[in-house]
Design an enzyme around this catalytic site. Structure first.
Site, PDB file in Angstrom:
ATOM      1  N   THR A 152       0.989  -1.190  -0.310  1.00 23.56           N
ATOM      2  CA  THR A 152      -0.131   0.298  -0.250  1.00 23.56           C
ATOM      3  C   THR A 152       0.765   1.712  -0.004  1.00 23.56           C
ATOM      4  O   THR A 152       1.964   1.305   0.321  1.00 23.56           O
ATOM      5  CB  THR A 152      -0.974  -0.057   1.006  1.00 23.56           C
ATOM      6  OG1 THR A 152      -0.047   0.215   2.385  1.00 23.56           O
ATOM      7  CG2 THR A 152      -1.651  -1.242   1.108  1.00 23.56           C
ATOM      8  N   VAL A 201       7.225  -2.312   7.750  1.00 21.97           N
ATOM      9  CA  VAL A 201       6.414  -1.501   7.703  1.00 21.97           C
ATOM     10  C   VAL A 201       7.196  -0.091   6.109  1.00 21.97           C
ATOM     11  O   VAL A 201       8.665  -0.664   6.030  1.00 21.97           O
ATOM     12  CB  VAL A 201       7.058  -0.445   9.064  1.00 21.97           C
ATOM     13  CG1 VAL A 201       6.934   1.109   9.217  1.00 21.97           C
ATOM     14  CG2 VAL A 201       5.913  -0.700  10.310  1.00 21.97           C
ATOM     15  N   LYS A 202       6.972   0.811   5.363  1.00 21.00           N
ATOM     16  CA  LYS A 202       7.309   1.033   5.023  1.00 21.00           C
ATOM     17  C   LYS A 202       7.520   2.646   4.545  1.00 21.00           C
ATOM     18  O   LYS A 202       7.223   3.618   6.250  1.00 21.00           O
ATOM     19  CB  LYS A 202       6.059   1.502   3.280  1.00 21.00           C
ATOM     20  CG  LYS A 202       6.241   0.002   2.627  1.00 21.00           C
ATOM     21  CD  LYS A 202       5.059   0.345   1.522  1.00 21.00           C
ATOM     22  CE  LYS A 202       5.874   0.889   0.728  1.00 21.00           C
ATOM     23  NZ  LYS A 202       4.598   0.532  -0.975  1.00 21.00           N
ATOM     24  N   ILE A 203       9.733   2.088   4.265  1.00 18.03           N
ATOM     25  CA  ILE A 203      10.181   3.959   4.448  1.00 18.03           C
ATOM     26  C   ILE A 203      11.067   4.354   3.479  1.00 18.03           C
ATOM     27  O   ILE A 203      10.823   3.706   3.474  1.00 18.03           O
ATOM     28  CB  ILE A 203      10.759   3.512   5.646  1.00 18.03           C
ATOM     29  CG1 ILE A 203      10.299   3.224   7.448  1.00 18.03           C
ATOM     30  CG2 ILE A 203      11.847   4.567   6.191  1.00 18.03           C
ATOM     31  CD1 ILE A 203      11.058   2.576   8.279  1.00 18.03           C
ATOM     32  N   ILE A 206       2.681  -1.193   4.876  1.00 15.64           N
ATOM     33  CA  ILE A 206       1.997   0.075   5.571  1.00 15.64           C
ATOM     34  C   ILE A 206       3.303   1.572   6.046  1.00 15.64           C
ATOM     35  O   ILE A 206       4.461   1.681   5.604  1.00 15.64           O
ATOM     36  CB  ILE A 206       0.821   0.559   6.785  1.00 15.64           C
ATOM     37  CG1 ILE A 206       0.306   1.203   7.385  1.00 15.64           C
ATOM     38  CG2 ILE A 206       1.789  -0.281   8.297  1.00 15.64           C
ATOM     39  CD1 ILE A 206      -0.429   1.233   7.840  1.00 15.64           C
TER      40      ILE A 206
END
Length: 559
Positions: free
Chosen positions: A51, A146-148, A115
């Protein structure tokens, strides 16, 4: 390009059997509640979901499955950012649970859901870490990523988050230099996690290397150069860049230090091919899947690309070999020789990628605020009715809002004509892909203005808007020196009109931004994003206008 072999019986099954993890680049409550995600898992071999802010902004516009929760949050006085956090983590948690059996079956390799941290934090490492921890704890599912973003500041955050035992999807990677830095940041995080006593087998990561946007930007520059040599290089930079990224991954994995970490249980940071939907219709619609079907990688596809590959996808005869890497290097040497600065390409793509995510985040916030405000408006209307004040009388009362209605309807009329003009210019100048994207943005801006007017409870003046549409139609009757064919001056005059419209739109956003300081119905961050985008549009249109004027008006004996 490698010669493909047919996978006609079940292309996605063959892709999976070749060692590629098929992930879906989409998520919404429609997918979740309607059972569509389970169907894609069963029938399309989907084993993961990604996402981003754009996806969530789009999801909110699909159906009404968010309405009840948003109105409940609005009635409770929840702030916009907290509401966005609640909505997105709820959806991702639900998707994690759907994919949990795959996560268990693959020992954590797949069954993953990503996310993203708030893109506004991309330049703040400490704030990124803080929100990554908050997201991890809120979703509370082991198959979360977790998207960074892979900004320079993001590299520090990646190391810190991995060191805390959190699995990470590193996004917005465009250059080989940055990709190598991402791999180093992950390795440094694993070292610290091991020292802190974390079980390395529980930490997973993918590195999202963006593909199609590279061709879009490089092709735009090659079109601007316009020579036969330049045009012959189109459509090949993205695949070449990704193949060299995979070579860098293989070389890094073979390093002694990473080998020792692997022996201690560390998981590899798999390459993930992102932005694999084809933007240029001249190219095969499965190109970025077929050409990058490499064992041990992930391909996250939008729904349209997933469907296209399921219908007619093919696989290459072999994984990238030494000759393919050499050809990729030769392609970049040719780009440099022709005048394309690829370092500037990737810097531009990173800036634009962040700006797009920030704009989508602002759009998401504005939509959430509008939906939550419905409950507040209803309550306010009840209070007003009890006091004996007529809603109609309030609407008809003279004053500043009346002038604002005139002002915004004037701009809406211009935006309606501008959207028509932008589409016409894009159709007439199909060799300039930037115009097609501009036309989409102009229409999105018109829709944003309509939503702002709804927030301000300003009615649309339909006759005035119709006049804007008719004025644009009438403008097509100007012969520009040719009675029965399109004149070379048409491009120039259309772009001059577009430039005037974009400049006026930027002024409108700035006016509304100033009003947002005192009017809570206006969402300041959304207006900032719209204003920034209008400035970029102005710069683009001016470049195109200058080039068209030079081409049309330079005497042929001096051209």
């Amino acid at each position: 390009m490698s010669q493909p072999f047919s996978t006609a019986s079940d292309p996605l099954a063959h892709l999976s059997a070749a060692g590629v993890s098929v992930w879906l680049d989409d998520l919404s409550r429609e997918l979740l509640a309607g059972g569509e995600l389970e169907k894609l898992i069963a029938e399309r071999h989907v084993v993961g979901v990604t996402t981003n802010p754009t996806i969530f902004a789009s999801a909110l516009s699909r159906g009404d499955r968010y309405t009840e929760q948003l109105r409940t949050l609005g009635s409770a006085g929840t702030g916009v950012d907290d509401a966005v956090f609640t909505l997105t983590t709820d959806d991702v948690r639900a998707a994690c649970r759907v994919l949990a059996p795959i996560h268990e079956r693959t020992e954590g390799v797949d069954g993953r859901v990503s996310i993203e941290v708030d893109p506004r934090l991309a330049k703040d490492a400490d704030a990124t870490v803080e929100q990554a921890v908050k997201l991890w704890e809120a979703v509370a599912e082991p198959n979360l990523l977790v998207k960074i973003p892979a900004t320079r500041e993001g590299l520090t955050a990646i190391t810190e988050v991995v060191a805390r035992g959190i699995s990470v999807n590193v996004t917005l990677i465009f250059s080989l230099e940055r990709y190598r830095a991402v791999m180093d940041a992950y390795t440094a995080g694993l070292d610290r996690a091991r020292q802190a006593g974390h079980d390395l087998t529980d930490i997973h990561s993918v590195a999202s290397f963006f593909v199609s946007r590279v061709d879009t930007e490089v092709d735009r520059r090659l079109d601007a150069i316009g020579t036969p040599e330049a045009l012959a290089l189109k459509g090949r930079a993205a695949i070449a860049n990704a193949r060299l990224a995979h070579q860098a991954y293989e070389l890094a994995a073979a390093e002694p230090h990473r080998q020792r970490l692997s022996e201690a249980g560390a998981r590899p940071q798999r390459p993930l091919w992102a932005s694999t939907g084809v933007k240029d219709p001249a190219y095969p619609d499965t190109m970025y899947v077929s050409e990058l079907a490499i064992a041990g990688t992930v391909n996250t596809m939008p729904g349209s690309t997933l469907a296209a590959f399921a219908d007619h996808g093919t696989l290459p005869l072999h994984d990238p070999a030494v000759d393919d890497y050499a050809a990729a290097q030769a392609h970049f040497a040719a780009l440099e020789q022709i005048g394309v600065d690829f370092a500037d390409v990737t810097d531009t793509l990173e800036r634009e990628g962040l700006a797009k995510f920030e704009a989508s985040w602002a759009e998401l916030g504005a939509s959430v605020r509008r939906e939550m405000g419905t409950a507040d408006t209803a309550h306010e209307g009840a209070r007003t009715g009890a006091a004996g004040t007529s809603d109609k009388a309030a609407e008809e009362a003279p004053g500043d809002d009346g002038l604002l209605a005139v002002y915004l309807n004037d701009h809406l009329a211009g935006a309606t004509g501008g959207a028509q003009l932008a589409r016409r210019a894009a159709q007439a100048q199909k060799g300039e892909p930037a115009l097609a994207e501009l036309a989409q943005q102009v229409e999105q801006d018109r829709q944003s203005l309509l939503r702002i007017m709804e927030d301000l409870q300003i009615s649309t003046d339909h006759p005035k808007v119709a006049l804007g549409w008719l004025a644009e139609k009438a403008g097509r009757l100007k012969p520009n020196g040719h009675l029965f064919s399109r004149s070379p001056l048409s491009d120039v005059l259309e772009l001059e009109s577009l430039l005037a419209g974009v400049t006026a739109k930027a002024a409108c956003w700035r006016t509304l931004r100033a009003l947002a300081e005192t009017d809570e119905r206006l969402y300041a961050e959304h207006l900032d994003s719209l204003s920034d985008r209008a400035d970029r549009q102005t710069e683009l249109v001016e470049k195109l206008r200058a080039a068209a004027a030079s081409a049309a008006l330079t005497p042929s004996d001096r051209a």
